[in-house]
Each structure stands twice: as structure tokens, then as C-alpha cells.
Scaffold this motif. Structure first.
Motif, mmCIF file in Angstrom:
data_model
loop_
_atom_site.group_PDB
_atom_site.id
_atom_site.type_symbol
_atom_site.label_atom_id
_atom_site.label_comp_id
_atom_site.label_asym_id
_atom_site.label_seq_id
_atom_site.Cartn_x
_atom_site.Cartn_y
_atom_site.Cartn_z
ATOM 1 N N PHE A 45 6.978 -4.258 -4.542
ATOM 2 C CA PHE A 45 8.074 -3.169 -4.347
ATOM 3 C C PHE A 45 7.740 -2.077 -3.557
ATOM 4 O O PHE A 45 8.674 -1.622 -2.668
ATOM 5 N N ALA A 46 6.674 -1.547 -3.570
ATOM 6 C CA ALA A 46 6.204 -0.468 -2.697
ATOM 7 C C ALA A 46 5.987 -0.856 -1.360
ATOM 8 O O ALA A 46 6.602 -0.049 -0.438
ATOM 9 N N ALA A 47 5.619 -2.097 -1.042
ATOM 10 C CA ALA A 47 5.428 -2.625 0.442
ATOM 11 C C ALA A 47 6.909 -2.867 0.912
ATOM 12 O O ALA A 47 7.131 -2.524 2.328
ATOM 13 N N CYS A 48 7.899 -3.325 0.295
ATOM 14 C CA CYS A 48 9.188 -3.442 0.653
ATOM 15 C C CYS A 48 9.901 -2.154 0.963
ATOM 16 O O CYS A 48 10.984 -2.225 1.938
ATOM 17 N N PHE A 49 9.522 -1.015 0.431
ATOM 18 C CA PHE A 49 10.111 0.565 0.686
ATOM 19 C C PHE A 49 9.156 1.166 1.803
ATOM 20 O O PHE A 49 9.352 2.499 1.539
ATOM 21 N N ALA A 50 8.236 0.505 2.297
ATOM 22 C CA ALA A 50 7.369 1.379 3.208
ATOM 23 C C ALA A 50 8.234 2.054 4.342
ATOM 24 O O ALA A 50 9.033 1.522 4.765
ATOM 25 N N GLY A 51 7.867 3.353 4.322
ATOM 26 C CA GLY A 51 8.486 4.044 5.465
ATOM 27 C C GLY A 51 9.947 4.530 4.857
ATOM 28 O O GLY A 51 10.669 5.403 5.726
ATOM 29 N N TYR A 52 10.281 4.419 3.560
ATOM 30 C CA TYR A 52 11.390 4.916 2.973
ATOM 31 C C TYR A 52 11.460 6.452 2.866
ATOM 32 O O TYR A 52 10.650 7.140 2.830
ATOM 33 N N VAL A 53 12.765 6.827 2.781
ATOM 34 C CA VAL A 53 13.189 8.389 2.773
ATOM 35 C C VAL A 53 12.351 8.936 1.584
ATOM 36 O O VAL A 53 11.922 10.061 1.887
ATOM 37 N N VAL A 54 12.171 8.376 0.487
ATOM 38 C CA VAL A 54 11.729 8.850 -0.616
ATOM 39 C C VAL A 54 10.413 7.923 -0.919
ATOM 40 O O VAL A 54 10.336 6.624 -0.947
ATOM 41 N N PRO A 55 9.311 8.422 -1.061
ATOM 42 C CA PRO A 55 8.014 7.794 -1.200
ATOM 43 C C PRO A 55 8.182 6.768 -2.423
ATOM 44 O O PRO A 55 8.516 7.247 -3.408
ATOM 45 N N ILE A 56 7.612 5.488 -2.661
ATOM 46 C CA ILE A 56 7.803 4.726 -3.565
ATOM 47 C C ILE A 56 6.306 4.532 -3.871
ATOM 48 O O ILE A 56 5.312 3.904 -3.116
ATOM 49 N N SER A 57 5.963 4.287 -5.149
ATOM 50 C CA SER A 57 4.582 4.322 -5.683
ATOM 51 C C SER A 57 4.533 2.619 -6.306
ATOM 52 O O SER A 57 5.553 2.113 -6.637
ATOM 53 N N ALA A 58 3.387 2.204 -6.032
ATOM 54 C CA ALA A 58 2.818 0.793 -6.765
ATOM 55 C C ALA A 58 2.624 0.911 -8.368
ATOM 56 O O ALA A 58 2.025 0.049 -8.716
ATOM 57 N N ASP A 59 2.774 2.078 -9.098
ATOM 58 C CA ASP A 59 2.254 2.103 -10.191
ATOM 59 C C ASP A 59 2.797 1.339 -11.182
ATOM 60 O O ASP A 59 4.074 1.305 -11.214
ATOM 61 N N VAL A 60 2.214 0.473 -11.906
ATOM 62 C CA VAL A 60 2.777 -0.387 -12.652
ATOM 63 C C VAL A 60 3.435 -0.003 -13.801
ATOM 64 O O VAL A 60 4.743 -0.438 -14.116
ATOM 65 N N ARG A 61 3.093 1.189 -14.488
ATOM 66 C CA ARG A 61 3.844 1.881 -15.497
ATOM 67 C C ARG A 61 5.010 2.427 -15.323
ATOM 68 O O ARG A 61 6.043 2.229 -15.857
#
Length: 283
Positions: free
Chosen positions: A21-37
Motif C-alpha cells: 500500500f505504501a509503495a504504491c502510493f510513493a510520492g503521493y500528495v499525502v504521505p502514506i505509512s506502512a504501519d500495519v495497525r
């Protein structure tokens, strides 16, 4: 490039999905975390069905992902992302067609989504595949005036019931009572008179106002503003945020009067009518 091949997201462990999920949104307008919870909470509260969601995996790595949420006969693209090197390669179009085909086979009435308005490539893709803009969603932020009030903390179920009873019809997916019902601590609900608010303390400085509803017969009598000022006094010196998931026509005079400013980031709520006669237009 060979035709994209997708598989069900159900068969990947959550940690790999969150990482993808985080990798597919790399460089997105809003930072995306890979946090599982955080990822699990998103799936739970937004009613994402992993069995109906799709991933594209290459060399053990998730390179495209489409999360599909469902309620009744309506589906929603809760998130769709593609790793940077595969963007504008046709993968996104193919993924959406897969989602549409699945929704039609289930007899769904429509598919919806939200997209950041400044994300021009994504907006163009959705429009090319048949989505139409329903409305603009906005957010608010700033500091609130503080004034002590006798607030009552109530169960989240009380807030959900208030939104069901007194909320505006047709709320966006993330404001709907079904979403509120899936929230857990540190999200809390407070009541003052007939006004009920749902808030989440997002760290030591920020508070997110998730929902605010006042009984229809009590509106424009100050109950909502007294509740909000009371919350600000209970949590002094905090920054307050209303996420950009509110229809722009909903609450603007109230939030402006409370001293909040509209966020620069806006979203478009879009709808794809799957069955004949289903359509949407910009409001």
C-alpha cells in the motif's frame, strides 16, 4: 507490456499488503505509512472487503493495488495505487475495469471513490473510465476558542445513533454512521445538550473532529458552538482539524465562525453508474 494479471488481496498477509500500500502510493500528495495497525483500522472502519480487492504482484512485490469497500449494493474504491515505474502504463485502467466487472457481477448499483482534486492524472483516469463528479469535499483547520462547558463523555454508539437520527442524508462514505461505528480508542464522543461530537487525539498537538451533529430542532441556537468551545477548553492549545471529507456546502459558515480556515487540499467525490439510468452530476 503483457496484460496485467490481478489476484485477490485476501491471500496476502496484512503486513505485505500494508507495505505494498505504501509503495504504491510513493510520492503521493499525502504521505502514506506502512504501519500495519493503521492499515487494519482503515480496512475495518471503511468496510474494505479483501476478497473483492485486487493486487498485482511481481517478483514477490505488490506493484498495484485496488482496495474495494462494500455496503449494500454500492461499492467504493477505497484506495487505488500503482508503483511509480508502472504508472501511465495501462495498469490503472485495467484494474478499474476488473473492479467494474466484479461489481456488475454482484449486481451493484454504483461504484464511488474520492480523489484529491489536484491529482490531475488520477482525475483524468477516473473521468476516462466513466466516473462523474458528484461534489467537492473540503477540510478545515486551526485553533478554536476555548470556553469551559459541562461536557458529557458518551459511548461512540451514542454518537452513531445521533448521526443516524439527525445527520444529513447521503453523507460521504467516511462521514457515514457505518464508518463511525467502526472507530475505536483513542476516538471519543462527547455530548452537550442535543449536540454530539466525535474526536480523535492525533498525537500531543492535534485533534481531529470526526463528526458533529445537532438535533434539527436545536440548530442555530448555539449548542454546536458551545460543545466545540468546551472541547477546546478541555484540550487547550491544540490544533484542530476537520478532514477533507466534508461536502463544501456542509458546515462552512459554522467552521468559519469558529475561526477555522479552509484547507488548501480538496477532494472530489466521484460516482460510476454501473446500471442503466444511474448517473451523477457536479453540485
Amino acid at each position: 507490456m503483457a496484460a496485467p494479471e490481478f489476484s485477490s488481496a485476501l491471500f496476502l498477509p496484512l503486513d505485505r499488503l500494508a507495505e505494498g500500500f505504501a509503495a504504491c502510493f510513493a510520492g503521493y500528495v499525502v504521505p502514506i505509512s506502512a504501519d500495519v495497525r493503521a492499515f487494519e483500522q482503515r480496512l475495518r472502519t471503511e468496510h474494505v472487503h479483501l476478497a473483492d480487492s485486487h493486487v498485482m504482484v511481481r517478483e514477490g512485490r505488490v506493484v498495484a493495488l485496488g482496495l474495494v469497500a462494500r455496503r449494500g449494493d454500492v461499492s467504493r474504491v477505497a484506495a487505488m495505487g500503482i508503483v511509480p515505474e508502472l504508472r501511465r502504463s495501462g495498469v490503472g485502467h485495467a484494474l478499474l475495469q476488473r473492479i467494474f466487472d466484479d461489481a456488475r457481477s454482484r449486481g451493484d448499483r454504483s461504484v464511488g471513490l474520492e480523489v484529491i482534486e489536484s491529482n490531475a492524472p488520477a482525475v483524468a483516469l477516473y473521468e476516462r473510465t466513466g466516473f462523474q463528479v458528484r461534489r467537492r469535499l473540503v477540510g478545515w483547520e486551526g485553533t478554536l476558542p476555548e470556553h469551559s462547558a459541562p461536557l458529557e463523555e458518551v459511548p461512540l454508539t451514542t454518537a452513531v445513533a445521533a448521526v443516524l437520527r439527525e445527520g444529513e442524508p447521503g453523507l460521504p462514505w467516511q462521514l457515514a454512521p457505518e464508518t463511525l461505528a467502526g472507530l475505536t480508542a483513542p476516538t471519543r464522543a462527547f455530548r452537550l445538550g442535543s449536540a454530539v461530537a466525535v474526536i480523535t487525539e492525533a498525537g500531543p498537538q492535534d485533534v481531529v473532529l470526526r463528526s458533529l451533529v445537532v438535533a434539527r430542532e436545536k440548530r442555530r441556537q448555539g449548542e454546536g458552538s458551545r460543545l466545540v468551545r468546551g472541547l477546546a477548553a478541555r484540550l487547550p492549545g491544540r490544533r484542530w482539524k476537520v478532514p477533507a471529507i466534508s461536502p463544501e456546502e456542509l458546515g462552512a459558515p459554522f467552521f468559519t465562525a469558529m475561526g477555522l480556515r479552509r484547507q488548501a487540499l480538496t477532494q472530489l467525490e466521484m460516482v460510476h453508474g454501473l446500471q442503466e439510468g444511474e448517473s451523477s452530476s457536479r453540485t
